[in-house]
Design a protein around this motif. Structure first.
Motif, PDB file in Angstrom:
ATOM      1  N   ARG B 281       0.805  -1.225   0.000  1.00 50.21           N
ATOM      2  CA  ARG B 281       0.000   0.000   0.000  1.00 50.21           C
ATOM      3  C   ARG B 281       0.836   1.272   0.000  1.00 50.21           C
ATOM      4  N   ASP B 303      -4.549  -4.930  -5.647  1.00 48.72           N
ATOM      5  CA  ASP B 303      -5.006  -4.860  -4.258  1.00 48.72           C
ATOM      6  C   ASP B 303      -6.458  -5.281  -4.200  1.00 48.72           C
ATOM      7  N   GLU B 308      -7.092   1.621  -2.016  1.00 45.59           N
ATOM      8  CA  GLU B 308      -5.635   1.782  -2.039  1.00 45.59           C
ATOM      9  C   GLU B 308      -5.134   2.326  -3.376  1.00 45.59           C
TER      10      GLU B 308
END
Lengths: 184, 570
Positions: B281, B303, B308
């Motif tokens: 992240r 992700d 994110e």
């Protein structure tokens, strides 16, 4: 020297605002979850309106006007979707939306000022909804800009009590599909 | 079948396959502690509720299963707030049950009342305040579903005392359709277009890096990742949260990136032309100054959490997926970068020129903390689990230990919670009694949560704790030395106060101490021979030792500082 207290911006509407229509489960604390998310992520809310949603008591609709300068819309929407009680989000650019808002104002008045006031009310297409010997209460259901203009017009009157609901919005009919639109 | 709410709560936990609850009773949760006596679930009685939370986290990190903690209302609940926040930052699946005052008393400032659902709103994936006993099964099933699916995280269930005391007709949800989660969609179908775009970028890449984050461990992507990396020959870095997702011994592994990352890992990211982020992240401890991070790279961001994407770093392709599915799809699509020989040659020169380094022990005999970790590693069986607190010792543990498999690194990443180590190690050992569990701790961290060693002794959970005792809050000391002109403010702790050996013995553990290299080897051998009670070793280490490499806070990763012994060549 102490800095001046925050007086707020002079205009109501942020330069780049965006409307999020958020369908949520009608459960205790949901509004706090939404408001808390905006607070802790530093997203600015310009206005917020909540009411039971169409169809079901199970859901409510929160119409949030966000300041798209404070954070990328993608971030705001992505974070909102992570709230388990958020069922659906539709985001509306102002150009694609029909936005309306309700304004109520009680204005002190007397024989001398009444005629002028009636002109202001008439010009704004507002309606008188209540009267006594010393006041009138008027209502304007209109565009946010119309409400802004009416509010400004009432500034010259002393002792006005004025409330606005925050706007609600629906997609403009005949809006071209997402793929054909210019990005903001 | 009629049950009390309390019985229904415990039976619901049994339905979810819970094997251990870490907790501590009190007034509001009292009714729930009664059916625990008759349950098959093990209860570990902690000495402080923070310990229960970190134990549940350690259990989850070591086993991959959700950790469960149970505490009472008010201060019991607030004491577990730190572990909840920690689990939230690290996406660790937890189910935390808190007692609450009776529904009629809520909002009256009753004894031991606090608004724990309000307090934890921003640090849980979701939380519930139960209104009736009949709701308990659904809330428990939903809590486990939420905690373990999508991006995992902590879920809190607050149960008022009258709810657990009232009667309900037993039922249990038979499918997720009965969980009443109309807005929860943890997984979306893989976007074939995004995969194709990613393949195009990979095929064109001459200097790619696989940037592997905690999401790889959460989705158990180690096999798929290994296969993909080996076929494509791409270099791999694993973040602090991903240690163990790719074997440290693998020749394609450059180690950890970030503030205290390996020079080659940090520099490969800075020089790469394609950064493939797998469940990471772009944390500030990895990126350093964001505008100077991987300046030449296009980014593919995988992700499971769409929030994110483009949060920190703009990416060219986003793939909303768990890491396992995305890597499998990229591999199946035959994504293959250009010939990487030149790239690898460059990387190898960085690795050779700037390995990890520390000075040999000084004359006064104080131990090198890095050396202590290397010695423990050398004396440990494969698969040994390492937990740590937060600070210098944590960075050294991540740098010097060799993580070869998932679930062997138990650590507080995003939140940086000092005191995490001891209770987390206990939780890990409770979940993996077959494994040796070492807690590599600092003296500052140890003092925050050491009382849980009483729990460990009482419950028969024999962990081993290595205190790297440099008599300082070492990481803060390092910053004061480097960035505050050696003005040491409130960081000295005193190596002899407390007496860690006596303290360990008072808690029913074996206490050992080492000041010299010979003593170090000897106490590690002794510790490894003890398997019935916890062992605490007080290693006296050199306080002047600093963590290198280092990128100063807010600096560009290009300005990475290596160990002084490696400087001066360019």
């Amino acid at each position: 020297m102490a800095p001046e207290p925050y007086l707020g911006p002079e205009t109501h509407t942020p330069v780049r605002h965006h409307i999020l229509s958020v369908l949520v489960e009608n459960k205790a604390g949901v509004l706090a979850r939404v408001a808390g998310l905006f607070a802790r992520r530093g997203f600015n809310i310009y206005s917020l309106a909540v009411a039971p949603a169409e169809l079901h008591e199970r859901f409510s609709r929160i119409t949030i006007v966000v300041d798209a300068e404070s954070a990328p819309l993608e971030q705001i929407v992505g974070q909102l979707y992570k709230l388990v009680n958020v069922v659906d989000i539709s985001d509306l650019a102002p150009s694609d939306a029909v936005e309306r808002e309700l304004l109520l104002a009680t204005i002190p008045t007397n024989v001398d000022s009444r005629t002028g006031l009636l002109d202001v009310i008439g010009e704004a297409n507002a309606a008188i909804v209540d009267v006594d010997a010393h006041h009138v209460t008027v209502m304007l259901a209109g565009t946010p800009h119309g409400c802004d203009a009416f509010e400004k017009a009432l500034e010259s009157y002393e002792g006005v009590e004025l409330h606005r609901t925050g706007r609600v919005a629906l997609p403009r009919l005949g809006t071209p599909p997402e793929s054909e639109k210019d990005p903001e | 079948m009629q049950l009390t709410g309390a019985q229904a709560l415990i039976k619901s936990l049994e339905q979810e396959g819970v094997e251990v609850i870490f907790g501590l009773p009190g007034g509001a949760i009292l009714p729930v502690y009664d059916p625990i006596i008759d349950s098959s679930i093990r209860h570990v009685l902690v000495r402080h509720e923070q310990g229960a939370g970190h134990m549940a986290e350690g259990y989850a990190l070591a086993t991959g299963r959700p950790g469960v903690a149970m505490v009472t209302s008010g201060p019991g609940a607030t004491n577990i707030v730190t572990p909840i926040a920690n689990a939230h930052m690290d996406s660790t699946p937890l189910v935390v049950i808190t007692g609450q005052v009776a529904t009629a008393a809520i909002g009256t400032d009753a004894f031991q009342e606090c608004d724990i659902t309000g307090i934890t709103m921003g640090i849980t994936k979701h939380n519930f305040l139960i209104q009736s006993a009949q709701e308990i099964p659904r809330a428990v099933a939903a809590a486990f579903h939420l905690a373990t699916t999508g991006r995992p995280g902590p879920v809190l269930i607050d149960v008022p005392k009258d709810v657990t005391q009232s009667m309900m007709d037993w039922w249990y949800p038979s499918s997720i359709d009965e969980l009443d989660l109309p807005g929860y969609r943890p997984e979306v179908p893989l976007d074939a277009d995004a995969i194709n775009e990613a393949v195009t970028l990979i095929n064109a890449a001459e200097r790619p890096v696989l940037y592997v984050g905690g999401g790889a461990l959460k989705s158990r992507a180690e096999r798929e990742l290994l296969a993909f990396a080996e076929r494509t020959k791409m270099p791999v870095v694993t973040t602090l949260m991903a240690r163990g997702a790719f074997p440290d011994s693998h020749e394609q592994h450059l180690g950890m990136p970030g503030m205290h990352g390996m020079y080659a890992a940090v520099t490969a990211i800075q020089k790469c032309d394609l950064l493939i982020s797998l469940g990471a992240r772009f944390d500030d401890r990895v990126t350093g100054k964001v505008s100077a991070f991987a300046p030449h790279a296009k980014v593919i961001h995988v992700d499971i959490d769409r929030a994110e994407f483009n949060k920190v770093r703009e990416s060219q392709v986003t793939i909303q997926s768990n890491v396992t599915a995305a890597v499998s799809a990229l591999d199946a699509a035959g994504a293959t970068p250009q010939n990487l020989e030149v790239w690898w040659k460059e990387i190898r020169t960085w690795q050779e020129r700037y390995p990890l380094a520390y000075d040999e022990p000084s004359d006064d005999g104080l131990l090198r903390p890095q050396r202590v970790i290397e010695e423990i590693l050398a004396a440990s069986a494969p698969g040994t689990i390492v937990a740590s607190g937060v600070g210098q010792h944590q960075m050294w543990a991540s740098q010097y230990w060799k993580f070869e498999e998932p679930g062997t690194w138990v650590n507080s990443g995003g939140a940086g919670t000092m005191g995490f180590g001891v209770p987390a190690a206990i939780g890990a050992k409770a979940g993996r009694p077959d494994k040796t569990v070492w807690c590599i701790d600092g003296d500052g961290c140890f003092q925050m949560t050491a009382q849980e060693l009483v729990t460990a002794r009482a419950e028969g959970i024999p962990i081993k704790v290595a205190i790297l005792n440099n008599a300082y809050l070492g990481m803060v000391r390092q910053w004061q030395e480097m960035f505050y002109e050696e003005r040491y403010s409130e960081v000295y702790l005193n190596a002899d106060l407390p007496d860690y050996v006596k303290w360990a013995e008072a808690m029913g553990c074996v206490g050992l101490r080492a000041r010299t290299m010979d003593e170090m080897k000897d106490v590690i051998r002794q510790a490894n021979e003890i398997n019935d009670v916890p062992v605490v070793i007080d290693f006296r280490t050199d306080s002047s030792e600093k963590v290198f490499p280092m990128v100063a806070a807010g600096a560009s990763n290009d300005d990475i500082m290596v160990h002084p012994s490696l400087r001066g060549e360019n």
